[in-house]
Design a protein around this motif. Structure first.
Motif, PDB file in Angstrom:
ATOM      1  N   CYS A 202      -7.082 -69.167  86.095  1.00 35.25           N
ATOM      2  CA  CYS A 202      -6.306 -70.385  85.892  1.00 35.25           C
ATOM      3  C   CYS A 202      -7.224 -71.603  85.749  1.00 35.25           C
ATOM      4  O   CYS A 202      -7.980 -71.926  86.668  1.00 35.25           O
ATOM      5  CB  CYS A 202      -5.329 -70.607  87.048  1.00 35.25           C
ATOM      6  N   ASN A 203      -7.145 -72.235  84.588  1.00 34.78           N
ATOM      7  CA  ASN A 203      -7.786 -73.531  84.357  1.00 34.78           C
ATOM      8  C   ASN A 203      -6.637 -74.533  84.228  1.00 34.78           C
ATOM      9  O   ASN A 203      -6.162 -74.816  83.142  1.00 34.78           O
ATOM     10  CB  ASN A 203      -8.632 -73.495  83.091  1.00 34.78           C
ATOM     11  N   PRO A 204      -6.171 -75.076  85.369  1.00 34.70           N
ATOM     12  CA  PRO A 204      -4.934 -75.865  85.363  1.00 34.70           C
ATOM     13  C   PRO A 204      -5.200 -77.336  85.049  1.00 34.70           C
ATOM     14  O   PRO A 204      -6.359 -77.765  84.949  1.00 34.70           O
ATOM     15  CB  PRO A 204      -4.484 -75.729  86.822  1.00 34.70           C
ATOM     16  N   PRO A 205      -4.146 -78.131  84.911  1.00 36.34           N
ATOM     17  CA  PRO A 205      -4.341 -79.585  84.890  1.00 36.34           C
ATOM     18  C   PRO A 205      -4.801 -80.038  86.270  1.00 36.34           C
ATOM     19  O   PRO A 205      -4.101 -79.822  87.259  1.00 36.34           O
ATOM     20  CB  PRO A 205      -2.945 -80.127  84.546  1.00 36.34           C
ATOM     21  N   TYR A 206      -6.007 -80.616  86.350  1.00 29.16           N
ATOM     22  CA  TYR A 206      -6.552 -80.979  87.662  1.00 29.16           C
ATOM     23  C   TYR A 206      -7.202 -82.361  87.699  1.00 29.16           C
ATOM     24  O   TYR A 206      -7.780 -82.744  88.715  1.00 29.16           O
ATOM     25  CB  TYR A 206      -7.567 -79.940  88.144  1.00 29.16           C
ATOM     26  N   VAL A 253      -7.442 -60.995  93.093  1.00 29.52           N
ATOM     27  CA  VAL A 253      -8.084 -62.291  93.316  1.00 29.52           C
ATOM     28  C   VAL A 253      -7.561 -63.314  92.314  1.00 29.52           C
ATOM     29  O   VAL A 253      -7.100 -62.979  91.212  1.00 29.52           O
ATOM     30  CB  VAL A 253      -9.626 -62.212  93.207  1.00 29.52           C
ATOM     31  N   LEU A 254      -7.678 -64.564  92.718  1.00 29.74           N
ATOM     32  CA  LEU A 254      -7.376 -65.717  91.869  1.00 29.74           C
ATOM     33  C   LEU A 254      -8.680 -66.452  91.600  1.00 29.74           C
ATOM     34  O   LEU A 254      -9.427 -66.770  92.533  1.00 29.74           O
ATOM     35  CB  LEU A 254      -6.402 -66.657  92.582  1.00 29.74           C
ATOM     36  N   VAL A 255      -8.974 -66.701  90.338  1.00 34.32           N
ATOM     37  CA  VAL A 255     -10.133 -67.501  89.946  1.00 34.32           C
ATOM     38  C   VAL A 255      -9.610 -68.805  89.369  1.00 34.32           C
ATOM     39  O   VAL A 255      -8.849 -68.806  88.402  1.00 34.32           O
ATOM     40  CB  VAL A 255     -11.020 -66.760  88.930  1.00 34.32           C
TER      41      VAL A 255
END
Length: 295
Positions: A202-206, A253-255
């Motif tokens: 996940c490359n979310p809005p951050y 896992v979550l990356v």
């Protein structure tokens, strides 16, 4: 006595001239290049129809003619005047050496998750080859494609809230012939993602609110939906971490990429002890959490 340096090739001279124009105009970089010379080389080579890895001093390459020089100048004019990332002008971006179509419907692919993915660091920490992978906030689908290439037996879900982004992702899935292994899902966060997944990328809005307000024009040309993460940048991440364990395999896992928001992440989630993955941009930009960390 040292010999004089050989004269620059016409191609290199053209690139250096255009690089000076980009520098003088004060354009911002960060969408595939980090300086004026590299950006000028990309745009010049693309405009001339030459491979992007061409040697600028290769004597076998013909010198650009007057019409080609004018075409290059016009492209640099557009880059300066529009303040659009170069990838929006060429309709192509590269991630880990893999080409992707891109346009203004998605952000330009540049996720640092691509580095540990390609280098095998995720494999080492996961401990087994994932069979079910989710690329959440997929954008143009680049991480989903890279995951499918990294794990040839895996099935990959690529989810995004934006139908426009998914339309771009479909182009890239088709371009790489992965229609049988990548499924596109319109989903607000994990709402339509069932799992269980061995791996969630996940490359979310951050980007936090103050940083959003200060972004250069090139970044403001991208969809704000894919960038803005609220006051401290953690709005989407909070929701994700509340739900992720229900979508993960017990050993999964979550990356997660959080860019320059490590301080905000640690403030929001002081109880978590993530594994930080090494990237070219630093050691506190991409983190890994196990399903057991999120229970």
């Amino acid at each position: 006595m040292t010999s004089p340096a050989p004269p620059h090739s016409p191609l290199r001279t053209l690139v250096e001239q255009q690089a000076r124009r980009l520098d003088q105009a004060g354009v911002a970089f960060g969408h595939g290049t980090h300086n004026a010379f590299d950006e000028a080389a990309w745009l010049v080579l693309w405009r001339l129809g030459l491979p992007l890895d061409s040697d600028l001093d290769d004597p076998a390459l013909p010198a650009p003619d007057a019409a080609q020089i004018m075409a290059v100048a016009a492209l640099i004019d557009e880059r300066i005047a529009s303040r659009k990332p170069a990838a929006y002008l060429t309709r192509e971006a590269w991630l880990q050496g893999v080409p992707f179509y891109v346009d203004e419907r998605t952000i330009v692919p540049r996720s640092l998750i691509a580095e540990p993915l390609a280098e095998g660091a995720i494999d080492d920490l996961l401990g087994y080859e994932p069979a079910q992978v989710l690329d959440l906030c997929t954008g143009n689908g680049s991480l989903a494609v890279l995951a499918a290439l990294a794990w040839p037996q895996a099935h990959v879900d690529a989810a995004d809230i934006s139908p426009d982004a998914l339309a771009v992702a479909a182009i890239n899935v088709d371009q790489h012939g992965l229609q049988e292994r990548i499924r596109l899902i319109e989903s607000d966060g994990l709402a339509q993602c069932q799992g269980p997944y061995d791996l969630i990328l996940c490359n979310p809005p951050y980007v936090n609110a103050a940083s959003m307000a200060a972004l250069p024009a090139e970044f403001k040309a991208e969809p704000a939906l894919a960038l803005a993460g609220g006051e401290d940048g953690m709005d989407f991440v909070r929701s994700l971490l509340r739900q992720a364990s229900s979508c993960l395999h017990p050993e999964g896992v979550l990356v997660l990429e959080i860019g320059h928001e490590a301080a905000h992440f640690e403030s929001a989630f002081p109880e978590l002890q993530p594994v930080w993955l090494i990237t070219s941009a630093g050691d506190e930009q991409v983190l890994l959490l196990r399903a057991s960390d999120l229970d």
